[in-house]
Design a protein around this motif. Structure first.
Motif, short mmCIF file in Angstrom:
data_model
loop_
_atom_site.label_atom_id
_atom_site.label_comp_id
_atom_site.label_asym_id
_atom_site.label_seq_id
_atom_site.Cartn_x
_atom_site.Cartn_y
_atom_site.Cartn_z
N SER A 211 -38.55 7.01 9.00
CA SER A 211 -38.09 7.22 10.37
C SER A 211 -38.23 5.93 11.18
CB SER A 211 -38.91 8.32 11.03
OG SER A 211 -40.17 7.80 11.39
N GLU A 212 -37.76 5.98 12.42
CA GLU A 212 -37.72 4.77 13.25
C GLU A 212 -39.10 4.29 13.65
OE1 GLU A 212 -34.71 4.09 15.93
OE2 GLU A 212 -33.51 5.80 15.35
N PHE A 379 -30.60 11.68 7.00
CA PHE A 379 -31.94 11.19 6.71
C PHE A 379 -32.49 12.04 5.57
CE2 PHE A 379 -36.51 11.79 7.43
CZ PHE A 379 -36.94 10.49 7.31
N PRO B 37 -33.33 10.32 16.08
CA PRO B 37 -34.59 9.66 15.73
C PRO B 37 -35.81 10.56 15.91
CG PRO B 37 -33.58 8.65 17.68
CD PRO B 37 -32.58 9.56 17.09
N THR B 40 -35.91 12.89 12.95
CA THR B 40 -36.34 12.24 11.70
C THR B 40 -37.85 12.02 11.72
OG1 THR B 40 -35.40 10.30 12.75
CG2 THR B 40 -34.43 10.95 10.73
N ILE B 41 -38.40 11.65 12.88
CA ILE B 41 -39.84 11.43 12.96
C ILE B 41 -40.58 12.72 12.62
CG2 ILE B 41 -41.73 10.98 14.57
CD1 ILE B 41 -39.77 9.00 15.99
N VAL B 57 -31.81 15.41 7.82
CA VAL B 57 -31.35 15.31 9.20
C VAL B 57 -30.10 14.43 9.27
CG1 VAL B 57 -32.02 14.86 11.56
CG2 VAL B 57 -33.77 15.37 9.87
N TYR B 321 -42.41 7.27 21.08
CA TYR B 321 -41.09 6.70 20.81
C TYR B 321 -40.20 6.75 22.04
CZ TYR B 321 -36.86 5.50 18.40
OH TYR B 321 -35.73 4.86 18.01
#
Lengths: 446, 346
Positions: A211-212, A379, B37, B40-41, B57, B321
């Motif tokens: 992830s980012e 993802f 994002p 995904t986290i 995702v 984030y």
């Protein structure tokens, strides 16, 4: 003639060019120059592309690691005390993070490194958020490690990595909310003490996406596997189907308006934009046939459809290039149609067919547009299993990974996207080289 | 002949495994690239700490995600649609037609929209009225409606630097654009008094006046960016005189390249948005197909994990984030635990 032999250094034509001849020669010269400049322009563009990709991407293959001894405290990691993996799974990455945080602090004290007044949380900020997960996986895979002090080798966070690669400076850290100059000073001191090291990063090729929050941990593992699975499917389906249909069309089919129409259609299909195949695949394979989303099997089937016309055209050209005398001779000594094709024509056409197939595969490898619609631009963190079950499990592909990484906000992904492009280019180069070698070594000319 | 046999067996294997592998064991998420994002986290942390596979995702946009969610019930359809704007009645109708009867609406927090320029440029302090007067096709000048004559920010507001007008704003397919239109342009149209003038000119027709407010100038001053924020950033570095529109989290990851402007005197931060002081923010949602809970393993656990304090809370990784956590998170957690489907839109 005697003049010329007396003075061989200056042979001179007797023809004096008139205005038209001079014009013609000038036109020829201009044309040459235009051609040359076109080639030069292409070369400059190529060099520019390579320099920018290599300049950005080579860094992705090297990564900053933090190496510290970590004492795996059984009291914190295995509360039941019986080394039962199911019980140990209850300790989440948060617990492992605290362990690393403590070990990092202790190591800095032991090495006499000035912490610049940073809290232990700030110092933990030098480590990747992937590190606790990494340690947890190591311990769960080998519960006997509990109670020992192991040397833990974890990623540094992407900003620290950028600092050692020159992407992040003290000035930019001052304005960056994710890292402070004090943290970088500590990182530099750790590097001087040998705790931080930049080294080759195999996990860029093997690890899954991340992830980012942790660009440093992102890798191409799932994408390479997904691309490999799709190429297997494309090869297994498009080669036999393509060759069979070309043999039929070229050798056996009657020439009438139906075969003419099929021929025109195949030529047209080769030029259809790839995204159109994606729409077809969504309707046919997912909505109608009920195949799963994001699966390499669907991707492979789409790319098969896309590659088939290319393979058929190449195969037919290769079959056509085999002289009719070969067929006539085989038929003349009493071979059946089928024997003539399979014993004589096909083996002679094989190098051309393989070359066409490899070029078709190379195009399919670099394609991302049709995968967009079937859910492969996603993802995906888990590796797909070995085939055949793995063909049904989610995966991504190399070009898709490039596309995704260019969209992420963390600047560290720029480097990784270029790294992924390098990997993709290497695969394409290998495939094209194989095609050239096959053609050079086995192709026969008549 | 071996060629024929090979292809036949490959097709057979494909067909057999197609029927065998119908049971999907991973959660499938699609939708907004703003929520991507965050999702995904959470997915990554979920895969790490739970025994379920990591959810898959996808991005693709809010509208596309909601449409996919409403395609029907079954394992080849997605479970969750991320959305940076609220679901529309047309989506709900589509869902009902395709047999997706109950969907759960989960609000994960708020996202701020910030205005930023090159780090080496001057400071900006905007109000919505400044943006309206800079970008609208028609503005009110000395009581008359005229085509926008402004050339520099100083023409718009004497307190701003005399820098040529150039703005990179999100294209119309982005959910961010909707918020920009409503909370900046229309707001500025009202506060600058132009709305009244338009209404008077249109004979009291409020919708017509609203549309007039949102019409942006087309002379190259306002540039739609259809890509994502990385494209806006790239264009900004090519044109250091421009102002770009970004999400707060994107800005926070690029604070070394961007200088953020204040809006109405407030600096955009997680705190000022949570307190409701910063005017340009919006809620982020995801929508869960209730029929899939209990069918797709880990779906409910994933949703619960997403809204847990460990993830979406003010100290969690999502806030780190750039997500502004929802003050009413506890209510959302209760709603998810009870699996309450959303009611009709009000």
């Amino acid at each position: 003639m005697t003049d010329a032999s007396l003075n061989p250094a200056a042979p001179k034509s007797l023809l004096t060019a008139d205005a038209r001849t001079r014009n013609r020669r000038a036109a020829e010269m201009r044309f040459r120059m235009i051609g040359l400049s076109a080639v030069l322009l292409g070369l400059v563009a190529l060099v520019f592309l390579m320099v920018s990709i290599l300049g950005n991407g080579v860094g992705a293959f090297r990564q900053t690691f933090v190496e510290i001894p970590v004492m795996l405290d059984p009291a914190a990691l295995d509360k039941s005390g019986n080394r039962d993996v199911e019980q140990m799974k209850k300790v989440t990455t948060v617990g492992y993070g605290k362990l690393i945080e403590k070990a990092l602090g202790a190591e800095l004290v032991a090495r006499n490194i000035d912490t610049q007044g940073l809290t232990s949380k700030d110092i933990m900020g030098l480590m990747s958020k992937e590190a606790p997960a990494d340690l947890r996986n190591q311990v769960l895979a080998n519960p006997d490690l509990l109670g020992q002090t192991i040397t833990f080798n974890g990623f540094a966070t992407s900003r620290v990595d950028g600092f050692f690669k020159g992407r992040v400076t003290m000035d930019s850290a001052l304005r960056d909310s994710n890292i402070s100059p004090e943290q970088l000073t500590v990182a530099q001191a750790m590097a001087d003490a040998g705790l931080i090291e930049v080294k080759f990063n195999l996990s860029f090729l093997t690890a899954p996406d991340a992830s980012e929050l942790r660009p440093e941990a992102a890798g191409l593992g799932v994408a390479i596997l997904g691309s490999a699975y799709m190429m297997l499917i494309v090869l297994a389906l498009s080669l036999p189907i393509g060759v069979a249909s070309s043999i039929y069309l070229e050798e056996l089919a009657p020439k009438n308006k139906w075969t003419d129409m099929i021929e025109v259609n195949i030529a047209n299909l080769a030029a259809v934009p790839a995204i159109v195949y994606g729409i077809l695949a969504l309707a046919l394979f997912i909505n109608f046939a009920g195949l799963p989303q994001s699966a390499p099997i669907v991707g492979g089937l789409v790319l098969t459809l896309m590659t088939l016309p290319t393979i058929i055209i190449a195969t037919r050209a290769a079959l056509k290039a085999v002289p009719p005398s070969i067929r006539d001779a085989a038929l003349g000594v009493g071979a059946s149609r089928m024997q003539a094709i399979f014993h004589h024509v096909l083996p002679l056409a094989m190098p051309g067919i393989l070359t066409g197939t490899i070029l078709g595969l190379a195009r399919a490898l670099g394609e991302s547009a049709p995968l967009l619609l079937i859910g492969m631009v996603a993802f995906v963190k888990d590796y797909p299993a070995a085939p055949p079950e793995g063909l049904m499990q989610p995966a991504t592909a190399l070009p898709v990974q490039v596309y995704q990484w260019t969209q992420r906000s963390d600047p560290a992904f720029v480097e990784r996207a270029s790294g992924a492009i390098i990997v993709l280019l290497v695969f394409l180069l290998i495939m094209n080289a194989v095609a050239i070698i096959l053609r050079r070594r086995f192709e026969r000319r008549w | 002949m071996s060629v024929m046999k090979l292809s036949a067996s490959v097709i057979a294997i494909a067909a057999v495994s197609a029927t065998a592998a119908m049971a999907r064991d991973n959660v499938q998420v699609s939708g907004s690239s703003t929520v991507l994002p965050y999702a995904t986290i959470v997915a990554e942390a979920f895969g790490e700490n739970f025994d379920f596979p990591t959810p898959v995702v996808e991005g693709g946009g809010s509208g596309a995600g909601r449409k996919k969610l409403c395609e029907g019930v079954g394992e080849n359809t997605i479970d969750i649609a991320n959305s940076s704007s609220r679901i529309k009645q047309s989506d709900i109708d589509l869902c009902t037609t395709n047999g997706v009867a109950e969907i759960m609406e989960v609000r994960i927090g708020y996202d701020g929209i910030v205005f930023a320029s090159d780090i080496n440029g001057p400071e900006f302090a905007f109000t919505p009225a400044d943006w309206y007067n800079a970008l609208a096709a028609e503005v009110v000048k000395d009581g008359a409606i005229v085509a926008n004559p402004n050339k520099t920010w100083a023409d718009v507001n004497a307190a701003l630097p005399a820098q040529a007008l150039l703005a990179f704003i999100p294209g119309t397919k982005h959910g961010t654009r909707e918020v920009f239109d409503e909370k900046v342009i229309v707001e500025g149209c009202e506060t600058s008094g132009a709305m009244e003038a338009f209404k008077a000119a249109a004979g009291g027709d409020e919708d017509a006046a609203h549309d007039k407010c949102m019409a942006l100038r087309t002379d190259g001053v306002s540039v739609d960016v259809d890509g994502d924020y990385t494209e806006t950033l790239a264009r900004l570095s090519a044109n250091p005189n421009a102002i770009g529109v970004f999400g707060l989290s994107f800005y926070q990851n690029n604070t070394d390249k961007l200088r953020v402007a204040t809006m109405g005197g407030v600096i955009p931060t997680v705190e000022s948005i949570a307190a409701g002081d910063y005017p340009v923010s919006r809620p982020l949602f995801f929508y869960v197909k209730k029929a899939h809970i209990g069918v797709i393993p880990g779906l409910k656990e994933f949703v619960e994990f997403f809204v847990s304090d460990d993830m979406a809370g003010p100290e969690g990784p999502l806030a780190a984030y750039g997500l502004v956590s929802d003050p009413e998170l506890a209510a959302t957690q209760q709603m998810v635990a009870d699996e309450v489907p959303m009611g009709p839109l009000n």
